[in-house]
Design a protein around this motif. Sequence first.
Motif, PDB file in Angstrom:
ATOM      1  N   GLY A  79      -8.212   2.162  -5.257  1.00  0.00           N
ATOM      2  CA  GLY A  79      -8.052   2.753  -6.639  1.00  0.00           C
ATOM      3  C   GLY A  79      -6.664   2.921  -6.672  1.00  0.00           C
ATOM      4  N   TYR A  80      -5.968   3.231  -6.000  1.00  0.00           N
ATOM      5  CA  TYR A  80      -4.476   3.785  -6.138  1.00  0.00           C
ATOM      6  C   TYR A  80      -3.610   2.544  -6.402  1.00  0.00           C
ATOM      7  CZ  TYR A  80       0.133   5.598  -5.379  1.00  0.00           C
ATOM      8  OH  TYR A  80       1.408   5.686  -5.692  1.00  0.00           O
ATOM      9  N   ALA A  81      -4.134   1.401  -5.644  1.00  0.00           N
ATOM     10  CA  ALA A  81      -3.177   0.146  -5.958  1.00  0.00           C
ATOM     11  C   ALA A  81      -3.830  -0.701  -7.178  1.00  0.00           C
ATOM     12  CB  ALA A  81      -3.549  -0.593  -4.584  1.00  0.00           C
ATOM     13  N   TYR A  82      -4.914  -0.315  -7.690  1.00  0.00           N
ATOM     14  CA  TYR A  82      -5.542  -1.180  -8.805  1.00  0.00           C
ATOM     15  C   TYR A  82      -4.364  -1.028  -9.995  1.00  0.00           C
ATOM     16  CZ  TYR A  82      -8.460  -3.063 -12.446  1.00  0.00           C
ATOM     17  OH  TYR A  82      -8.911  -3.610 -13.397  1.00  0.00           O
ATOM     18  N   GLY A  83      -4.264  -2.271 -10.408  1.00  0.00           N
ATOM     19  CA  GLY A  83      -3.207  -2.443 -11.726  1.00  0.00           C
ATOM     20  C   GLY A  83      -1.808  -2.442 -11.392  1.00  0.00           C
ATOM     21  N   LYS A  84      -1.555  -2.053  -9.853  1.00  0.00           N
ATOM     22  CA  LYS A  84      -0.242  -2.050  -9.707  1.00  0.00           C
ATOM     23  C   LYS A  84       0.189  -3.350  -8.891  1.00  0.00           C
ATOM     24  CE  LYS A  84      -0.382   2.897  -9.174  1.00  0.00           C
ATOM     25  NZ  LYS A  84      -0.357   4.157  -8.472  1.00  0.00           N
ATOM     26  N   LYS A  85      -0.965  -3.736  -7.954  1.00  0.00           N
ATOM     27  CA  LYS A  85      -0.483  -4.923  -7.259  1.00  0.00           C
ATOM     28  C   LYS A  85      -1.783  -5.537  -6.806  1.00  0.00           C
ATOM     29  CE  LYS A  85       1.489  -1.803  -5.025  1.00  0.00           C
ATOM     30  NZ  LYS A  85       2.700  -1.723  -4.193  1.00  0.00           N
ATOM     31  N   PRO A  86      -1.712  -6.840  -6.384  1.00  0.00           N
ATOM     32  CA  PRO A  86      -2.889  -7.672  -6.116  1.00  0.00           C
ATOM     33  C   PRO A  86      -3.853  -7.019  -4.892  1.00  0.00           C
ATOM     34  CG  PRO A  86      -1.120  -9.093  -6.109  1.00  0.00           C
ATOM     35  CD  PRO A  86      -0.628  -7.727  -6.101  1.00  0.00           C
ATOM     36  N   ILE A  87      -4.900  -7.001  -4.966  1.00  0.00           N
ATOM     37  CA  ILE A  87      -6.019  -6.645  -3.849  1.00  0.00           C
ATOM     38  C   ILE A  87      -6.800  -7.624  -3.330  1.00  0.00           C
ATOM     39  CG2 ILE A  87      -7.973  -4.783  -3.505  1.00  0.00           C
ATOM     40  CD1 ILE A  87      -6.629  -3.294  -5.800  1.00  0.00           C
ATOM     41  N   LEU A  88      -6.722  -7.815  -1.987  1.00  0.00           N
ATOM     42  CA  LEU A  88      -7.598  -8.776  -1.385  1.00  0.00           C
ATOM     43  C   LEU A  88      -8.685  -7.935  -0.727  1.00  0.00           C
ATOM     44  CD1 LEU A  88      -8.268 -11.717  -0.285  1.00  0.00           C
ATOM     45  CD2 LEU A  88      -6.163 -11.338   1.476  1.00  0.00           C
TER      46      LEU A  88
END
Length: 142
Positions: A79-88
């Motif tokens: 959730g913290y990374a969403y919209g900031k960087k790709p999530i695999l």
Amino acid sequence: MKLYFAGPLFTSAERTWNDDLATALRDGGHEVFLPQDQEPGKDAPGIFSTDVGGIDWADALVAIMDGPDPDSGTAWECGYAYGKKPILLVRTDFRAQTGSGGPYNAMLAGSATIRLDLPFAPLARVVTEVLDALGRLESASR
């Protein structure tokens, strides 16, 4: 690529699997922030700030979705990374395949840039699939 490795780290088996996968990613040319290597001896506020810093440092997040319900810390990191960087997202858990578990949370699945569902996959296949997915992410960012 700089990677933050999110996943459960509370049993010896989880920590060993995390370390093996992180080592393979490093061998594949990536820098990996593995929280279990950064956290020993820290209190909760120290763990939080260290891990947030690791996510901020990373180019992408690799998140392990195994378990009947993915780890709550891993879910927060996504959730913290969403919209900031790709999530695999990576799931090797076969419980949904056997009818004893369901698919994981729609919010996690929806946060994924790439989702790898690899039930029963041995580590060697997981490594191959993750490295391939990271290659696609790198190509897309150019």
